[in-house]
Motif scaffolding. Sequence first.
Motif, PDB file in Angstrom:
ATOM      1  N   VAL A  24       0.845  -1.197   0.000  1.00  0.00           N
ATOM      2  CA  VAL A  24       0.000   0.000   0.000  1.00  0.00           C
ATOM      3  C   VAL A  24       0.878   1.244   0.000  1.00  0.00           C
ATOM      4  O   VAL A  24       1.699   1.432   0.902  1.00  0.00           O
ATOM      5  CB  VAL A  24      -0.934   0.002   1.231  1.00  0.00           C
ATOM      6  CG1 VAL A  24      -1.810   1.244   1.227  1.00  0.00           C
ATOM      7  CG2 VAL A  24      -1.789  -1.256   1.251  1.00  0.00           C
ATOM      8  N   ARG A  25       0.708   2.091  -0.997  1.00  0.00           N
ATOM      9  CA  ARG A  25       1.529   3.289  -1.104  1.00  0.00           C
ATOM     10  C   ARG A  25       0.900   4.472  -0.369  1.00  0.00           C
ATOM     11  O   ARG A  25      -0.319   4.550  -0.228  1.00  0.00           O
ATOM     12  CB  ARG A  25       1.747   3.654  -2.576  1.00  0.00           C
ATOM     13  CG  ARG A  25       2.565   2.612  -3.321  1.00  0.00           C
ATOM     14  CD  ARG A  25       3.158   3.161  -4.604  1.00  0.00           C
ATOM     15  NE  ARG A  25       4.017   2.164  -5.233  1.00  0.00           N
ATOM     16  CZ  ARG A  25       5.285   1.978  -4.917  1.00  0.00           C
ATOM     17  NH1 ARG A  25       5.846   2.711  -3.975  1.00  0.00           N
ATOM     18  NH2 ARG A  25       6.005   1.062  -5.531  1.00  0.00           N
ATOM     19  N   PRO A  26       1.735   5.402   0.094  1.00  0.00           N
ATOM     20  CA  PRO A  26       1.214   6.593   0.769  1.00  0.00           C
ATOM     21  C   PRO A  26       0.313   7.405  -0.155  1.00  0.00           C
ATOM     22  O   PRO A  26       0.438   7.329  -1.387  1.00  0.00           O
ATOM     23  CB  PRO A  26       2.480   7.379   1.134  1.00  0.00           C
ATOM     24  CG  PRO A  26       3.564   6.359   1.170  1.00  0.00           C
ATOM     25  CD  PRO A  26       3.201   5.356   0.115  1.00  0.00           C
ATOM     26  N   LEU A  27      -0.568   8.159   0.460  1.00  0.00           N
ATOM     27  CA  LEU A  27      -1.500   9.006  -0.285  1.00  0.00           C
ATOM     28  C   LEU A  27      -1.304  10.439   0.193  1.00  0.00           C
ATOM     29  O   LEU A  27      -1.360  10.721   1.392  1.00  0.00           O
ATOM     30  CB  LEU A  27      -2.937   8.532  -0.012  1.00  0.00           C
ATOM     31  CG  LEU A  27      -4.074   9.202  -0.762  1.00  0.00           C
ATOM     32  CD1 LEU A  27      -3.985   8.876  -2.250  1.00  0.00           C
ATOM     33  CD2 LEU A  27      -5.423   8.721  -0.215  1.00  0.00           C
ATOM     34  N   GLN A  28      -1.047  11.334  -0.750  1.00  0.00           N
ATOM     35  CA  GLN A  28      -0.819  12.721  -0.366  1.00  0.00           C
ATOM     36  C   GLN A  28      -2.084  13.328   0.219  1.00  0.00           C
ATOM     37  O   GLN A  28      -3.191  12.971  -0.158  1.00  0.00           O
ATOM     38  CB  GLN A  28      -0.370  13.531  -1.583  1.00  0.00           C
ATOM     39  CG  GLN A  28       1.056  13.236  -2.020  1.00  0.00           C
ATOM     40  CD  GLN A  28       1.506  14.119  -3.155  1.00  0.00           C
ATOM     41  OE1 GLN A  28       0.711  14.437  -4.034  1.00  0.00           O
ATOM     42  NE2 GLN A  28       2.766  14.508  -3.150  1.00  0.00           N
ATOM     43  N   MET A  29      -1.893  14.249   1.151  1.00  0.00           N
ATOM     44  CA  MET A  29      -3.038  14.918   1.760  1.00  0.00           C
ATOM     45  C   MET A  29      -2.822  16.424   1.719  1.00  0.00           C
ATOM     46  O   MET A  29      -1.696  16.908   1.549  1.00  0.00           O
ATOM     47  CB  MET A  29      -3.240  14.446   3.199  1.00  0.00           C
ATOM     48  CG  MET A  29      -2.078  14.681   4.110  1.00  0.00           C
ATOM     49  SD  MET A  29      -2.447  14.037   5.759  1.00  0.00           S
ATOM     50  CE  MET A  29      -0.867  14.236   6.559  1.00  0.00           C
ATOM     51  N   THR A  30      -3.908  17.147   1.894  1.00  0.00           N
ATOM     52  CA  THR A  30      -3.863  18.603   1.849  1.00  0.00           C
ATOM     53  C   THR A  30      -4.100  19.163   3.238  1.00  0.00           C
ATOM     54  O   THR A  30      -5.171  18.977   3.822  1.00  0.00           O
ATOM     55  CB  THR A  30      -4.929  19.144   0.878  1.00  0.00           C
ATOM     56  OG1 THR A  30      -4.740  18.536  -0.405  1.00  0.00           O
ATOM     57  CG2 THR A  30      -4.822  20.650   0.756  1.00  0.00           C
ATOM     58  N   VAL A  31      -3.071  19.816   3.773  1.00  0.00           N
ATOM     59  CA  VAL A  31      -3.164  20.450   5.092  1.00  0.00           C
ATOM     60  C   VAL A  31      -3.077  21.953   4.896  1.00  0.00           C
ATOM     61  O   VAL A  31      -2.175  22.428   4.190  1.00  0.00           O
ATOM     62  CB  VAL A  31      -2.021  19.981   6.023  1.00  0.00           C
ATOM     63  CG1 VAL A  31      -2.171  20.593   7.406  1.00  0.00           C
ATOM     64  CG2 VAL A  31      -1.985  18.472   6.107  1.00  0.00           C
ATOM     65  N   PRO A  32      -3.997  22.736   5.471  1.00  0.00           N
ATOM     66  CA  PRO A  32      -3.898  24.197   5.356  1.00  0.00           C
ATOM     67  C   PRO A  32      -2.526  24.695   5.814  1.00  0.00           C
ATOM     68  O   PRO A  32      -2.073  24.367   6.906  1.00  0.00           O
ATOM     69  CB  PRO A  32      -5.007  24.696   6.301  1.00  0.00           C
ATOM     70  CG  PRO A  32      -5.999  23.572   6.344  1.00  0.00           C
ATOM     71  CD  PRO A  32      -5.178  22.321   6.234  1.00  0.00           C
ATOM     72  N   GLY A  33      -1.850  25.448   4.953  1.00  0.00           N
ATOM     73  CA  GLY A  33      -0.518  25.933   5.297  1.00  0.00           C
ATOM     74  C   GLY A  33       0.584  24.947   4.993  1.00  0.00           C
ATOM     75  O   GLY A  33       1.750  25.207   5.295  1.00  0.00           O
ATOM     76  N   GLY A  34       0.243  23.800   4.413  1.00  0.00           N
ATOM     77  CA  GLY A  34       1.244  22.789   4.083  1.00  0.00           C
ATOM     78  C   GLY A  34       1.400  21.756   5.176  1.00  0.00           C
ATOM     79  O   GLY A  34       1.135  22.019   6.354  1.00  0.00           O
TER      80      GLY A  34
END
Length: 793
Positions: free
Chosen positions: A578-588
Motif C-alpha cells: 500500500v503506497r502513501p496518499l498525499q493529503m492537503t493540510v492548510p498551510g502545508g
Amino acid sequence: MGVRGLQGFVGSTCPHICTVVNFKELAEHHRSKYPGCTPTIVVDAMCCLRYWYTPDSWICGGQWREYFSALRDFVKTFTAVGIKLIFFFDGMVEQDKRDEWVKRRLKNNREISRIFHYIKSHKEQPGRNMFFIPSGLAVFTRFALKTLGQETLCSLQEADYEVASYGLQHNCLGILGEDTDYLIYDTCPYFSISELCLESLDTIMLCREKLCESLGLCVADLPLLACLLGNDIIPEGMFESFRYKCLSSYTSVKENFDKKGNIILAVSDHISKVLHLYQGEKKLEELLPLGPNKALFYKGMASYLLPGQKSPWFFQKPKNVITLDKQVISMSSDPESRQEVPMCTDPESRQEAPMCTDPESRQEVSMCTDPESRQEVPMCTDPESRQEVPMCTGPESRQEVLMWTDSESRQEIIMYTGHESKQEVPVCTDPISKQEDSMCTHPEINQKLPIATDPEFKLICTNPEIKQEDPANMGLEIKQQVTMVSDTEILKVARAHHVQAESYLVYNIMSSGEIECSNTLEDELDQALPSQAFIYRPIRQRVYSLLLENCQDVASTCPAVKEWFVYPGNPLRHPDLVRPLQMTVPGGTPSLRILWLNQEPEIQVRRLDTLLACFNLASSREELQAVESPFQALCCLLIYLFVQVDTLCLEDLHAFIAQALCLQGKSTSQLVNLQPDYINSRAVQLGSLLVRGLTTLVLVNSACGFPWKMSDFMPWNVFDGKLFHQKYLQSEKGYAVEVLLEQNRSRLTKFHNLKAVVCKACMKENRRITGRVHWGSHHAGSRQYEHDQWRRY
C-alpha cells in the motif's frame, strides 16, 4: 501458542508439574526473602485478554464499561496484597512467526463464518464455546491499564521473550500468562492465568524443574525439546518423521498415555540417552536431520536464550575464541584501541570476574555472584540513580563470553545473548543512536536503543562488510538495518512512545514499513458493507505520507507499506503493498519535528489540521471544533464513515449518535442488565466497524502529535455494544428519536446538533444521507462491493 502438545501433556500425563499456590503467601515469602523489594508479577497481557473479558455479551462490539470495571477489579485485588503488576503487550509480529500468525487468522475466519451462520439462524449470540474477543481489545486494554495507573509496556518483538527476560533480570515473583514457552525459558516461576481464582488469589504454578525430572532432562535441554516438538518458529511438520522414529524405538510406551504424550516422552528419551552421549563431541546437525532447515532450527533454539544465557548444544566455539576465565581479552572491536579488561576474583565464588567499562557512562561494570543461585551477575551503575543494578542474570552462569577475530575485517567480535535479538549478537553501533549498545541491560535502565535483527539472522553492525559466524558456526552475513525513516531523533521518539504503549502502529510503520490487523467480526457473505480494512485504508495511506516524510512530495517513489490485514477473501499469502496518499493540510503538511517536538501553543492548531486532513475533513474544521468532548472525535469518525460507505443510512446515524449520548448517563450495572430483543448480523458488523474506526483514530492521533486526548475516543466513553444494538433495532423499526433518547430533553438538543454537523460535512462531499425507505433493499445484501474497488486508493 507455545510448544506443540505440551499443554495437554502437562495436564494429562504429568499433573504433578502443576502446584496450587497462593499469590498472597508467595508475596509475603518474597518480602521476607528480599526486604525492601516489592513483589512483582510480569503479566503477558495477550494471554490474559480472554480471562479479563468477563462480560456475557461479546457479539455486539464489546461491553467496554464492563470490561474496564473488570480490569480495575483485577488490578485492585493484586494491589491490595502488595503485589506490583507489569503488563507486556505484543508490539509486532516477528517474521519467523508470520506463518503461524497467518494460520491462526485463517482459522479465525472459519470460526467467524460459523458465528454469522449461527446469528442468522438463531437471532441470538452463540454460546461461550464460540467466543470471539471483540475487535480492538488488545489495543484498548493497553490504554485502560495506563488509565488505571499501571506500568504498561509494548514489546519490540514477540512479547514472550521480553516477559521472560524482564522476569529473570528483575528477580520477579513470577510470570502470569498462558503459554507453554514459559516452561521452556529458564526464567522466574510461571503461573497460569486460566486457573487464577481472583477472589482467593489461588492459581497453578507450572514447574519446569519437575517437568525436567519427569522427562529425564535438564533445564538447558528444554529449548532443544521445544524445537523438536515444534513451536511458533519451527513448523510442526519439520521433525514429524524424526519424532515417529523416536517413538518406534522408545521401549516404554505407556498405553494409558495419548499419542502426543508418548511422542514427548520418546523425544525426551532420545535426547537424554542418545544425544547426550555425543554432546560436546559432535555438531547438533550431525545428530539431527536438519537438512536445509539448519538456520531456522538454530534460530528457534537461540530464541529461548535470555540475556547472559547460552546453550550447551551450541558447543562448537567460533575460531580464535578467547575465554574470560583463561586470559585477558579485548572488549573493543576497534583494533586500534585494544583496551584490556582487568580481572578480579570474587571471594565467595572463587571465580574470576571481568571488569568492563560501559561505553556511555565510562563507569566500571563488575561481576558478582548471586548468593541464592550462585550465579554470576554483572553489575553496573545506573548513571541516573547512581545505584547498582544487575545487568543480566543467567542460570548455570559459568558462562564464557565468546570472542573471535573475523578473517575478513580483522576485527574482534564479542558474542553473548542479546535482549532484543533473541540470539547471540555482537556489540556494535545502534542504527538510531549511533552509540555502542549493550544488550544485557533492560531498555528501561539505560534508555538506550536495542539492536534489532531481521528474520535471516542478519545482524546490524557498524561495518556492513563484516562477516561472522553464529553459535553453530554457520557463517551468516551481517547486513545494515534499513529503516523507513532516516531522522534518528524522530525514530527515537516513536520508539519511546511505542515501548511505553502510548501509540499504535506508528513505530512499526517507521521502522519496518510493515503492519498487521487481526480478524474482525465481518460477514463474508454480506457484501453490502465493505471490510474495515478497505474503508480505513485511505486514512492509513495519508498517515504513511506523514510518517514517511520523504514521500510527501513524490508519493510514487516512496516504498509501499506492507499491510497484513485480515478481510474476507484474503488468503494472506502475501501482504498488500500500500503506497502513501498525499493529503492537503492548510498551510502545508508540517514535519514530524514540528508536530512531535515543538511545544509552542499555536502548533496544537496545526496538529488538529493535520489530523483532520488524514480523514480528508479539513473543510469541516470549524463545525467539528464547536462539538464538545468526547463527541468531537466520534463525529469526525462518523463523517468519514458515511462519506466512504454509501450503504449507510439515516437510521444507522441515529443509532450511532443515540447510543453515544445515552451512554453518558448509564452506570455499569445498567449496561450489564441491558438485553437487546434479538441479534442482527448487520448491527454486529457495524459495531465492529465503529470500534475499528476508534483504533484508527488512535493511530492518527499518535502520528499527529496527540491533538486530541486519547480518552475522548476510548470506547468505554463513547461506545457500548449492547446499547448500540438496542438503538439500532429501535431505529430500524422506525422509532421516533425521542424514544431512542429515552425521552430525555437535554439529549434531544445535543442529538440534533451532532446530526447536523455530520450531515452538513457529508453534504460538502456530495454525500446526502437518506433514510432506508429512499434507497430500497441494500439491507438484504443487493449492493455488491468488489475488493478491487476498495483498492483504488
